[in-house]
Design a protein around this motif. Structure first.
Motif, PDB file in Angstrom:
ATOM      1  N   ARG A   1      14.072 -23.550 -16.741  1.00  0.00           N
ATOM      2  CA  ARG A   1      13.125 -22.808 -17.587  1.00  0.00           C
ATOM      3  C   ARG A   1      12.593 -23.697 -18.719  1.00  0.00           C
ATOM      4  O   ARG A   1      12.495 -23.295 -19.875  1.00  0.00           O
ATOM      5  N   ALA A   2      12.203 -24.901 -18.336  1.00  0.00           N
ATOM      6  CA  ALA A   2      11.841 -25.915 -19.324  1.00  0.00           C
ATOM      7  C   ALA A   2      10.529 -25.605 -20.041  1.00  0.00           C
ATOM      8  O   ALA A   2      10.370 -25.951 -21.224  1.00  0.00           O
ATOM      9  N   VAL A   3       9.565 -24.968 -19.342  1.00  0.00           N
ATOM     10  CA  VAL A   3       8.298 -24.638 -20.004  1.00  0.00           C
ATOM     11  C   VAL A   3       8.523 -23.611 -21.104  1.00  0.00           C
ATOM     12  O   VAL A   3       7.992 -23.747 -22.214  1.00  0.00           O
ATOM     13  N   ASP A   4       9.305 -22.576 -20.829  1.00  0.00           N
ATOM     14  CA  ASP A   4       9.625 -21.594 -21.868  1.00  0.00           C
ATOM     15  C   ASP A   4      10.339 -22.262 -23.043  1.00  0.00           C
ATOM     16  O   ASP A   4      10.052 -21.960 -24.208  1.00  0.00           O
ATOM     17  N   PHE A   5      11.273 -23.147 -22.731  1.00  0.00           N
ATOM     18  CA  PHE A   5      12.001 -23.884 -23.770  1.00  0.00           C
ATOM     19  C   PHE A   5      11.030 -24.649 -24.664  1.00  0.00           C
ATOM     20  O   PHE A   5      11.134 -24.620 -25.896  1.00  0.00           O
ATOM     21  N   LEU A   6      10.070 -25.312 -24.040  1.00  0.00           N
ATOM     22  CA  LEU A   6       9.091 -26.089 -24.803  1.00  0.00           C
ATOM     23  C   LEU A   6       8.155 -25.179 -25.583  1.00  0.00           C
ATOM     24  O   LEU A   6       7.883 -25.421 -26.769  1.00  0.00           O
ATOM     25  N   PHE A   7       7.654 -24.119 -24.939  1.00  0.00           N
ATOM     26  CA  PHE A   7       6.762 -23.195 -25.633  1.00  0.00           C
ATOM     27  C   PHE A   7       7.432 -22.612 -26.883  1.00  0.00           C
ATOM     28  O   PHE A   7       6.833 -22.586 -27.967  1.00  0.00           O
ATOM     29  N   ILE A   8       8.647 -22.135 -26.744  1.00  0.00           N
ATOM     30  CA  ILE A   8       9.315 -21.486 -27.878  1.00  0.00           C
ATOM     31  C   ILE A   8       9.535 -22.475 -29.012  1.00  0.00           C
ATOM     32  O   ILE A   8       9.329 -22.145 -30.193  1.00  0.00           O
ATOM     33  N   ASN A   9       9.898 -23.703 -28.697  1.00  0.00           N
ATOM     34  CA  ASN A   9      10.047 -24.721 -29.736  1.00  0.00           C
ATOM     35  C   ASN A   9       8.716 -25.017 -30.429  1.00  0.00           C
ATOM     36  O   ASN A   9       8.658 -25.153 -31.657  1.00  0.00           O
ATOM     37  N   LEU A  10       7.636 -25.096 -29.652  1.00  0.00           N
ATOM     38  CA  LEU A  10       6.323 -25.373 -30.245  1.00  0.00           C
ATOM     39  C   LEU A  10       5.808 -24.193 -31.057  1.00  0.00           C
ATOM     40  O   LEU A  10       5.175 -24.375 -32.110  1.00  0.00           O
ATOM     41  N   ILE A  11       6.074 -22.979 -30.598  1.00  0.00           N
ATOM     42  CA  ILE A  11       5.674 -21.794 -31.372  1.00  0.00           C
ATOM     43  C   ILE A  11       6.323 -21.831 -32.752  1.00  0.00           C
ATOM     44  O   ILE A  11       5.657 -21.624 -33.781  1.00  0.00           O
ATOM     45  N   HIS A  12       7.619 -22.096 -32.803  1.00  0.00           N
ATOM     46  CA  HIS A  12       8.315 -22.165 -34.099  1.00  0.00           C
ATOM     47  C   HIS A  12       7.816 -23.354 -34.927  1.00  0.00           C
ATOM     48  O   HIS A  12       7.634 -23.231 -36.147  1.00  0.00           O
ATOM     49  N   LYS A  13       7.576 -24.484 -34.280  1.00  0.00           N
ATOM     50  CA  LYS A  13       7.112 -25.683 -34.986  1.00  0.00           C
ATOM     51  C   LYS A  13       5.791 -25.420 -35.713  1.00  0.00           C
ATOM     52  O   LYS A  13       5.639 -25.720 -36.907  1.00  0.00           O
TER      53      LYS A  13
END
Length: 316
Positions: A256-268
């Motif tokens: 689930r790497a895309v979700d992992f990346l999206f959530i990190n970028l949303i918070h960033k």
């Protein structure tokens, strides 16, 4: 009534155009001539400059196809660009001047694609009303999914449950300086496999655009044991972050790497003070349908629907 002069863009207007875009009320870097012209071989440019006397008051990024003008088929969004000091009644007069110019140049149809409203909190819908007054019809709508980063995030419980599990995996988020790993190993193979399609941009075009807009275009990747398994290409404007491309390998799907990346970028980008995170449209090839899987995924990441309207005006 104020008299406006409309002229077609010429390469000699390059500096004048870009200086206007830099201070306009409702412009992004996509309207800079360097961005508009990276694919100039695919479109017949029909961009317009609108003057009041010697002073430039508005520009219209546009292209021509047969007897129709579009604003602009090569851009994610378009519309009339003007300064913050321009009042509504002058926007109406400018539109009328453009329509007269179209008529004089045997243009039969005008297709108008405004920039989504959340890009400019101070408002950007003047011309939509004036187009409607002159007989424009809403030709189609697309569902554009975006997160309002000014509000508490609404990421689903299931997404966050998986995110907390993924955090324990050995995954690294990297801001890449080159597009080749993502394009060669993830994006192009997955688009070909799943949709028999290619990205709109080649990696060479993206590299050229990033060279010209280094603060606006970014490539983030997820790596596992130094192997790329997912990536997201970001277009950054003053208020909005837009995910232009997002894709994952089969290994990345399992993690689930895309979700992992999206959530990190949303918070960033929420921490950085951006107003919206734009995740793009979910319409399918049939313009009246949509991709339910994409819609669900983006809503579970906290997106809401902001419609993208498309207008058609027959020139009389």
């Amino acid at each position: 009534m104020t008299k406006y002069t409309v002229k077609k863009y010429h390469k000699s207007d390059y500096k004048t155009w870009n200086e206007f875009i830099a201070q306009a009320k409702n412009a992004t870097f996509l309207f800079h001539r360097d961005f508009m012209e990276y694919h100039q071989d695919r479109f017949e440019d029909f961009s317009l400059l609108i003057f009041e006397g010697e002073k430039l008051k508005a520009v219209l990024p546009a292209n021509k196809k047969e007897n129709s003008v579009y604003s602009h088929q090569g851009l994610t969004y378009g519309g009339l660009v003007f300064s913050s000091k321009l009042k509504g009644e002058k926007v109406e007069s400018i539109l009328d001047s453009i329509l007269v110019f179209f008529n004089e140049n045997q243009i039969e149809t005008f297709y108008y694609k405004p920039i989504p409203s959340f890009y400019f909190p101070e408002g950007n819908n003047e011309i939509d009303f004036f187009l409607f007054k002159r007989g424009a019809v809403l030709e189609r709508k697309e569902m554009n999914l975006a997160i309002n980063l000014q509000l508490p995030l609404q990421i689903s419980k299931s997404k966050m449950k998986h995110f907390r599990r993924i955090e324990n995996l050995d995954l690294d988020i990297i801001e890449e300086q080159h597009f080749s790993p993502f394009w060669n190993e993830i994006l192009e193979p997955r688009l070909l496999e799943k949709f028999d399609a290619k990205p709109v941009h080649t990696k060479e075009e993206m590299a050229w655009l990033k060279q010209n807009f280094p603060q606006n275009i970014r490539q983030y990747s997820v790596r596992q044991n130094d192997k790329i398994i997912a990536g997201i290409t970001i277009f950054e404007t003053q208020n909005v972050i837009k995910s232009q491309y997002a894709a994952t390998s089969k290994q990345g799907e399992e993690a689930r790497a895309v979700d992992f990346l999206f959530i990190n970028l949303i918070h960033k980008y929420k921490r950085k003070g951006k107003l919206f995170f734009d995740m793009g449209i979910v319409n399918s090839d049939n313009e009246k349908e949509y991709d339910l899987g994409l819609l669900t995924q983006k809503q579970e990441l906290g997106c809401s629907v902001y419609n993208q309207d498309f207008y058609k005006l027959d020139i009389k």
